[in-house]
Scaffold this active site. Sequence first.
Site, PDB file in Angstrom:
ATOM      1  N   SER A   1       5.347  -4.323  -7.979  1.00 13.53           N
ATOM      2  CA  SER A   1       4.295  -5.043  -8.620  1.00 13.53           C
ATOM      3  C   SER A   1       4.659  -4.074 -10.446  1.00 13.53           C
ATOM      4  CB  SER A   1       3.004  -4.672  -8.889  1.00 13.53           C
ATOM      5  OG  SER A   1       1.752  -3.951  -9.572  1.00 13.53           O
TER       6      SER A   1
ATOM      7  N   CYS B   1      -7.962   2.065  -5.081  1.00 12.96           N
ATOM      8  CA  CYS B   1      -8.326   1.053  -4.608  1.00 12.96           C
ATOM      9  C   CYS B   1      -9.726   1.200  -3.463  1.00 12.96           C
ATOM     10  CB  CYS B   1      -7.475  -0.021  -3.849  1.00 12.96           C
ATOM     11  SG  CYS B   1      -5.974  -0.023  -4.997  1.00 12.96           S
TER      12      CYS B   1
ATOM     13  N   ASN C   1       1.157   5.489  -1.897  1.00  9.54           N
ATOM     14  CA  ASN C   1       0.908   6.331  -3.290  1.00  9.54           C
ATOM     15  C   ASN C   1      -0.534   7.247  -3.382  1.00  9.54           C
ATOM     16  OD1 ASN C   1      -0.648   4.563  -0.630  1.00  9.54           O
ATOM     17  ND2 ASN C   1      -2.140   3.913  -2.615  1.00  9.54           N
TER      18      ASN C   1
ATOM     19  N   GLN D   1       4.759   2.117  -4.873  1.00  9.20           N
ATOM     20  CA  GLN D   1       5.083   2.976  -5.948  1.00  9.20           C
ATOM     21  C   GLN D   1       6.442   3.066  -6.069  1.00  9.20           C
ATOM     22  OE1 GLN D   1       2.765   4.155  -7.178  1.00  9.20           O
ATOM     23  NE2 GLN D   1       0.999   3.877  -6.146  1.00  9.20           N
TER      24      GLN D   1
END
Lengths: 387, 386
Positions: free
Chosen positions: B201, B329, B151, B181
Site C-alpha cells: 500500500s 480500522c 499491524n 506493514q
Amino acid sequence: MEQVLLIRYGEISLKGKNRHQFERRLLQNVKDALKGLEPRRIELAYGRMYVPLKENAEAVIERVKKVFGIVSVSVAAVVPLEIEAICEAALQQFNQVKEGETFKVETQRPYKQFPLQSPEISRRVGGYLLKNTGNWKVDVHNPDVTVNVEVRQEGAYVYTNKIPCLGGLPVGTTGRAVLLLSGGIDSPVAGWMGMKRGLEIVGLHFHSFPFTSERSKEKVIDLARKISAYSGKVKLYVNHFTEIQKAIRKNCPEQYYVTIMRRMMFRIADRICRQEEAKAIVTGESLGQVASQTLESMGVINEVTKIPVLRPLIALDKLEIIDYAQKIDTYDISIQPYEDCCTLFVPKHPAIRPKLEPVQKAEEALDIEGLIQESVDKTEVLVIYPD
Amino acid sequence: MTNVYLDNSATTRCLPQVVEAVTEVMLETYGNPSSLHKMGVEAEKLLKKARRQVASVLRVEDREIFFTSGGTEANNWALWGTANQRAGRGRHVVTTTIEHSSILESAKRLQEDGFTVSFLEVNQEGLVDPEQLQQILTEETILVSIMSVNNEVGSVQPLRELSRVIRSRAPQAVFHVDAVQSFGKLQLYPKELGIDLLSLSGHKIHGPKGVGALYIRRDVQVKPFLIGGEQENCFRAGTENVPGIVGLGKAAEIAGEKLAANDRKLYHLNRKLREGLANIPGAHINGPKSPDAAAPHIINMWFEGVDRGEVLLHSLESEGIYVSTGSACHSRREEASHVLKAMGLSGEALTGAIRVSLSYLNNEQEIDYFLEKLTDVVSELRELGS
C-alpha cells in the site's frame, strides 16, 4: 397555476391578549425557517398565514412542517374570482386525490362582494365535480374528501389536502431554558419537547476530554444541529468538565460519584441560566431509568438549584423515547458509540437512594466554587444552525 | 503545541517530493494512459516508471506489479482471484487468525462460497508456528495467505520457514503475503522467499492514500477482480489512478533507497522506546519479546492499573501525541482487538493496550517527549483508576 401554502395555527389563537404577540413570533419563526430559500412575502389574515409557493415548494413545506405552533398546512391553488375558474381548480385538485368514495365541498366567503353566496358556490363546484369524475358521491356528514373553497378579495383559494403538523407553541413564546445535552438518546428528545412548548433552548454539554474523544463532541454538535431545525438555531455551551470529574474521583466516596457529578452539572446549568436569562433547566431524565433518576437521587441533585427543572420525558418509557428520537432523526446519531460520560467515573455500585446529608458532607472535600469557575471559564460557546 | 505523530501504521504524512510528483501529474500529465494521443502516451510512460520503481524495491519484474486502489483491494483480489482460479484443483485455503480484516473477511466469504478455510493460531507473541502449518496443509490446499508484519503488535512471521513448509508439503498451493506493514521497511524479496503474491500500500510509506499494488509472480494465474477494461494487462479494469500510482512509485523509490539507513534509525528509536518503557513500573509489551521477531516500527504496550486504552490515547492526545488503540480500522468500534485476543490476552493487556508506530521521520526528541508525557499520564490515570 399559482399556489400558496395555507398555515393554520390552533392553540395560539386561543391565547387572548397575547395572541398578537404569538402570531408575530410565529410569523418570524416561519420566515426564519425559510431563510436561504427564495424570499417571499408572507401574509397574515383571518387567523392564518399564507406563504406563496414558487419554486421548490417541497422544501418550503418540509421546513414549515417543523415550525412549532402550526397545526396543519394545505397547498391551495389561487385562481381569479370566477366560478368557472374555481370549478376547474377544484377538479384539478380533486383529481390528485388517490382514495375515497365520498366528498363534500366547503366554502368560506370572507369577500362578500363576490356575487355567489357560499352554499351556492359549494353546489356549483360539487355539481361540476360530480359531472366530471367517476363514481364519487356527495356526503356532507362524513366525507372521505373535503374540497375547500375560500373566496378572498385577491382571489379564490381551492384545496383538498390537509397536512397535519406538530402543533405546540412558537419557539420563543414561553421563554428560554438551558438543556443538559449529552450524546445520548434522551436529552435531544427532551430539548425538542421543550421547544414544542415554545421554549428557546440553549444547549449545555459537559465535555470530559481526554476521557471522552473529540468525536463525542462532534456528535453533540450534530445532535444540536438536528434539533435546531425546529428552532432556527441552537446556542450550545460546551463545558470543560474534566477537572471536576477528576476532583470528584480523587476526593469523594465512590457511591456518590454520579450524584455529586450531577449536582455539579446542575450548579453549572444554574449559572448558565442566570447568564442567559433562562428561566428553567431541561433534562432528559425519565423516572427510574438509571441510578441518578430515582426520586431520591433527583431530590438530592435538584437541591443545588432554585430554578425550575423541567423533565419532559419523566413518564415516558425508553421505547417511547426511542420512537420520538427516530421521529426527529436524532436516534442514529445518538447510538454512535462515542461515549459522553466516561465509564472510568461510573462506579460499580452507585447509591440508588442517596440522602442529602452524607452527599453534602462528601462535597466538603471539593472546592466547589473554584472548580465551577474554572470549568465555566473554559467553556466554549457555539451557535449551531440547521443543515 | 507540540505535535508528535506516532501513528504511522495507521497512515503517514506524504513526503514533499511525493506531493510534488502527484501535483505535476494532476496539473500537467493528466492524460488517460489508454488514449491514443501524445498525452495518453505521456501518462503511460509515468505508469511504466512507477511500476519500475515499485518492482525494484521488491526485486521483481515490472510486469509482475499490478496497481490497485490500495492494500484492501490487493488482499481481496489475492484471495478471491486465486481461490476462484484454482477451485478445480482443490478447495482448501489457509490463513491466520491475526490477519488484517481485508483478509479475514475475504476468507469468510470464501467459506460462504464453499471453500474450506483453516485459520492458523498464533502464540502469545503473535507468531505462527511452521509445524502447525505443516500439519494443516493437504493436497487440496490451493492458497496460503500469511501476513509479513502484524499491524497491531509488529510480530514478523518466519516467512522463509513457512514458505519452505509450503513448498515441501503443498507445492501446488499459491503463497500470498500481506506486506502492507513491511513494504519499504523490511528487506523482503518475494523471489528469495518463494512468495507468489504480495500486497502493498502507498500511504504506509509516505505515499498517497487510495493506491497500492499486488505482486503476482509471472507464472501464477489470478482471476481478475475488477472487470470491464484492458488496463493492467487486462487484469485490473478501471482507468489507472495515475497521480496516485506516480506518488506510490516515488514513495517506494525513496523508501527503497533509504531502506538500510531507515532500518537502523528505526531500531535505534525502538531500543530507546523499549528502554524508556522498562523504566515505567508496570509497563508491558504485547508481542514478540525478542526484538528479532518484532518489526522495529510497531510496539504495542499496556500498563498495569490502566484498563482503557482509549482514555490513555486521548490523554496523550491532549499532550499533542497521536497513537492508536489496536488498528485504526477497528478502533472506532467497541470490540477488543481480534489480534490481541488471538494471542490469548485478556484484562488490561487487552482493553488497555495502545499501539505506537514509528516512521523514520520521527526522532529521538519525540521519543523522549512521548516517554515523559506517558509516564505522567499513566501515573495520573492510575491515581484515578479504581
